[in-house]
Design a protein around this motif. Structure first.
Motif, mmCIF file in Angstrom:
data_model
loop_
_atom_site.group_PDB
_atom_site.id
_atom_site.type_symbol
_atom_site.label_atom_id
_atom_site.label_comp_id
_atom_site.label_asym_id
_atom_site.label_seq_id
_atom_site.Cartn_x
_atom_site.Cartn_y
_atom_site.Cartn_z
ATOM 1 N N THR A 82 16.037 -42.392 -15.780
ATOM 2 C CA THR A 82 15.130 -42.593 -14.662
ATOM 3 C C THR A 82 15.368 -43.992 -14.124
ATOM 4 O O THR A 82 15.996 -44.834 -14.774
ATOM 5 N N THR A 83 14.887 -44.192 -12.904
ATOM 6 C CA THR A 83 14.947 -45.513 -12.296
ATOM 7 C C THR A 83 13.519 -45.952 -12.064
ATOM 8 O O THR A 83 12.805 -45.349 -11.253
ATOM 9 N N VAL A 84 13.097 -46.950 -12.811
ATOM 10 C CA VAL A 84 11.726 -47.451 -12.654
ATOM 11 C C VAL A 84 11.671 -48.247 -11.348
ATOM 12 O O VAL A 84 12.398 -49.224 -11.183
ATOM 13 N N GLY B 140 7.533 -49.349 -17.267
ATOM 14 C CA GLY B 140 7.137 -48.380 -16.246
ATOM 15 C C GLY B 140 5.926 -47.558 -16.667
ATOM 16 O O GLY B 140 5.438 -46.737 -15.887
ATOM 17 N N ALA B 144 7.265 -43.770 -16.315
ATOM 18 C CA ALA B 144 8.673 -43.799 -16.732
ATOM 19 C C ALA B 144 8.912 -42.840 -17.894
ATOM 20 O O ALA B 144 9.925 -42.136 -17.926
ATOM 21 N N ALA B 147 8.944 -39.473 -16.543
ATOM 22 C CA ALA B 147 10.099 -39.299 -15.664
ATOM 23 C C ALA B 147 11.315 -38.872 -16.480
ATOM 24 O O ALA B 147 12.097 -38.021 -16.051
ATOM 25 N N MET B 197 9.106 -42.603 -4.244
ATOM 26 C CA MET B 197 9.472 -42.470 -5.645
ATOM 27 C C MET B 197 8.801 -43.584 -6.450
ATOM 28 O O MET B 197 8.759 -44.737 -6.020
ATOM 29 N N VAL B 198 8.345 -43.223 -7.625
ATOM 30 C CA VAL B 198 7.735 -44.183 -8.538
ATOM 31 C C VAL B 198 8.688 -44.457 -9.700
ATOM 32 O O VAL B 198 8.952 -45.602 -10.066
ATOM 33 N N SER B 199 9.191 -43.389 -10.290
ATOM 34 C CA SER B 199 10.205 -43.489 -11.341
ATOM 35 C C SER B 199 10.936 -42.145 -11.292
ATOM 36 O O SER B 199 10.419 -41.150 -11.773
ATOM 37 N N ASP B 200 12.089 -42.144 -10.689
ATOM 38 C CA ASP B 200 12.776 -40.892 -10.343
ATOM 39 C C ASP B 200 12.835 -39.943 -11.546
ATOM 40 O O ASP B 200 13.207 -40.402 -12.636
#
Lengths: 396, 386
Positions: A82-84, B140, B144, B147, B197-200
């Motif tokens: 994921t990307t935070v 996150g 996160a 996610a 998006m917040v955490s993809d």
């Protein structure tokens, strides 16, 4: 790619020198110990062979308590990413987007990791423990083998101190060691200030000095203060090679001189230079990042032939350990050396540490972000003995 | 086969209306919920001889401290730090206490407060493994962590953001008819998909909004409820499971599958007999895991199930009648009760919004505690109308 270094706007505050969350359990501090040495170690159960992560107090396979930190295979496969983009932490907030992932390690456990930008789920990865800006050990998932631009990933650059594009002060340019360090750092892409005590006294190599010479006598507070006023705000890395390495019995004059040139020299750097470095410790890709001290391994395991130097290096080492938390996010790198190949160690047989060896080891430590290194066979051997059993090593 | 839950009922559902931020502490919210229980049941504090508490924001206090705070003298007391599984687990254990005669009337309550920045502190110190091995990785928070699960689930099973969006959009429609819900503006699938998006691949509308609130129910024997003249729902089955499938690389299933056959056997029903499903909905991917784990569809087929059904109150598969935490808000540990209290209201025909016609059985599911990389607690109860 790292953006090239541009002059900063002096009317703006530097980005705050924050660190990521530093709280850890006592067991998890083992990750920092491994990261400082550049090793990939996890807890392994001596009873059943199970590898445990996150760090814990009992094996989650057999409940045995015989967990010990061992080098484990660093391979793994990425399970998720994921990307935070929104972080709750003041350190991470300005550094988003920040990539993390889950990795199934070949040695068994699953780990949440800092994920290199080139990796995606399904990819093979090589795990590495790095010291983050809080000085804690964190797991990085890297490409399976080094790639040319690997180090330029922003998250990785945060945990390392690559001299490329940085300004480095080498404190003692009067010795072949300081001069060779300066030459190698320049070759590695750094700009170097080379400190010279009493530059009017002739010394070998003075006709072809690398870098920009500055007058700096670390045994003199006034000299250190003047030098700091001129350049401390521009220095990103300090490599302190000053120190007393002379043999001799602990006569009071010897002892005093050893303390002046080793312990108090480091104390003066702390007082006059380090505040300026720390203030710029969070300032983007060219943040001030490291203070390297070249210390005799005799500071850890005293050498009967060098009592004054042993004591002075032990004092400097203790000082550095004590300062570590208050100087974050800077890295405090200790480069332990065995006997140097210099005038003070003529009576000793090899192996001895050459200037090129020291320079290469220091630059590698900076690039890897390691805080604890041993240079040369003798220092490495002594450190291994000390890790195995400090009490026995100190007695022998 | 373990003992069933014969004779145990749930009554007096209480929801203390949520607030985004509260000037009150958790004790205040829990006090309001307990007071609400007493008023709803016509009881005095001394009548509560059992109590079961869940909260994240009590500071130094646990359930014990609260007995003195509220002047209660229970002979059976439990503290259930299980977040999203709190309600299901509390009900199950309270039922056992009543069956065993350890208590006759058990107050099950969860409540938390919320102030600006308090959620960050809860997350930063959530568990030892989180402190050591997930918080330092970008901080996150739950966004996160979920996610990563959502990313793995989508890759493994081919679910799309649209599938998750359908869950969120249907729940918002339910929330629009549920007065205490904090988020009551209609939400379209387009809005869901275009959110930031917040955490993809987690975007804004996949995330719950932390808030202050409290929820509570009373657990007692059916005869006690009759004597008190209280409307009630029967507890027909209950399961809990912790740290299920620890060797899965990423959590693509919860613990329900280990026990749900027993759950349906206790209740003498099947998934087809469930008229209302209340899942723990933080985040939509966990709804999918519950649909699969509880036998409504096979592993990986939640996407097809969601596409095939209307999850609104008035739809063919009513789900999360109050809008769930996604729309009503997440009041800390009360998020583990939100499905329970509203299921009881529906079963005793006292809804705060529209009644689901002819509802006979509800299944309430709980999921909680991202201790490190996955949620450890899962549980479920089946409730039946009297």
């Amino acid at each position: 790619m790292i953006p090239s270094r541009t002059p900063r706007n002096p009317t703006l505050l530097p980005q705050a020198a924050l660190a990521p969350p530093a709280l850890r359990s006592r067991q998890a501090t083992g990750l920092a110990v491994a990261a400082a040495q550049g090793r990939f170690m996890l807890q392994v159960c001596d009873d059943c062979g199970h590898t445990c992560y996150p760090p814990r107090e009992a094996c989650n396979s057999c409940l045995g308590a015989n967990l010990h930190w061992r080098d484990v295979p660093p391979g793994g496969t990425v399970s998720a990413q994921t990307t935070v983009r929104i972080s709750m932490d003041p350190y991470f907030r300005p550094r988003t987007p920040w990539r993390i992932g889950t990795v199934r390690l070949d040695c068994g456990p699953d780990a949440v990791v800092h994920l290199h930008p080139t990796l995606a789920p399904g990819d093979r990865t090589r795990l590495a423990l790095k010291l983050d800006k809080a000085g804690q050990g964190v797991i990085f998932a890297l490409p399976p083998s080094d790639t040319p631009d690997m180090q330029t990933a922003p998250a990785l650059r945060e945990t390392t101190c690559d001299p490329r594009g940085r300004r480095v002060l080498v404190t003692d340019g009067r010795t072949p060691f300081g001069q060779e360090l300066a030459r190698s750092l320049i070759a590695a892409g750094a700009n170097v200030f080379l400190g010279l005590a009493a530059p009017w006294h002739p010394f070998p190599g003075q006709e072809a000095l690398p870098g920009t010479p500055v007058t700096l006598d670390l045994t003199d507070s006034r000299s250190t203060e003047i030098c700091a006023a001129a350049i401390a705000g521009r220095v990103d890395i300090i490599v302190n090679t000053a120190g007393d390495f002379r043999p001799g019995h602990a006569g009071l004059d010897d002892a005093r001189l050893a303390m002046e040139t080793t312990y108090l020299a480091a104390a003066r750097l702390t007082k006059y230079f380090l505040p300026a470095l720390q203030a710029r410790g969070g300032d983007g890709p060219y943040a001030a990042c490291a203070w390297v001290n070249v210390l005799s391994i005799a500071g850890l395991v005293p050498d009967p032939a060098y009592p004054s130097a042993s004591a002075a290096h032990a004092a400097a080492l203790a000082q550095i350990q004590a300062l570590r938390p208050s100087l974050r996010p800077l890295k405090l790198i200790t480069a332990f050396v065995g006997p140097l190949d210099d005038q003070w160690h003529q009576a000793l047989p090899p192996p001895k540490v050459s200037p090129a060896q020291l320079a290469s080891a220091v630059i590698t430590a900076l690039r890897n972000g390691q805080e604890d290194i041993a240079v040369g066979d003798l220092a490495r051997h002594t450190l291994a003995l000390w890790h195995d059993n400090a009490a026995i090593t100190l007695r022998r | 086969m373990r003992q069933g839950y014969e004779g145990i009922v749930v009554t007096a559902p209480v929801t203390v209306p949520y607030e985004r931020y509260s000037i009150h502490g958790a004790h205040w919210w829990i006090g309001r919920a307990l007071h609400g229980l007493l008023r709803a049941a016509g009881l005095k504090p001394a009548d509560l001889d059992g109590a079961c508490l869940s909260s994240f924001t009590l500071g130094a206090d646990t359930a014990v401290g609260l007995t003195q705070h509220f002047g209660l003298s229970p002979r059976w007391l439990d503290h259930i730090p299980m977040g999203g599984a709190a309600g299901v687990v509390a009900l199950r254990r309270a039922a056992r206490a009543v069956q065993a005669g350890d208590a006759s009337i058990v107050a099950c309550v969860a409540g938390d407060t919320n102030a600006p920045d308090s959620f960050r502190h809860t997350v930063a110190g959530f568990s030892r493994f989180a402190i050591d091995a997930s918080v330092p990785y970008g901080s996150g928070g739950p966004n996160a962590a979920f996610a990563l699960l959502t990313d793995a689930y989508m890759r493994t099973y081919g679910a799309t953001r649209e599938d998750f969006g359908r869950i969120c959009v249907a729940q918002r429609a339910n929330a629009c008819q549920f007065p205490p819900a904090l988020l009551r503006q209609p939400l379209s699938l387009e809005q869901y998909l275009s959110a930031r998006m917040v955490s993809d691949p987690i975007a804004l509308f996949d995330c719950v909004m932390p808030c202050a609130g409290a929820e509570a129910v009373l657990v007692m024997h059916e005869t006690t409820a009759r004597d008190l003249g209280l409307a009630y729902a029967h507890l027909r089955g209950a399961i809990e499971r912790h740290n299920a499938y620890p060797d899965d690389p990423v959590q693509l299933r919860g613990g329900w599958a280990m026990d749900c056959a027993e759950l349906y056997a206790q209740a003498a029903t099947t998934p087809a007999g469930i008229g209302l499903l209340q899942t723990y909905d933080d985040y939509p991917v966990i709804v999918a895991l519950q649909l699969e784990g509880l036998g409504f569809c096979a592993a990986g087929e939640a996407k097809d199930f969601i596409r095939a059904h209307d999850l609104r109150l008035e739809g063919d598969f009513p789900h999360n009648s109050s809008g769930g935490q996604l729309s009503a808000g997440q009041a800390g540990a009360a998020g583990g009760y939100i499905g329970l209290t509203d299921a009881v209201r529906q079963l005793i025909r006292a809804p705060l919004g529209p009644q689901i016609p002819g509802l006979q059985r509800a299944l309430v599911s709980g999921f909680g505690m991202i201790n490190y990389d996955r949620g450890l607690c899962s549980g479920a109860v089946i409730l039946e109308a009297a």
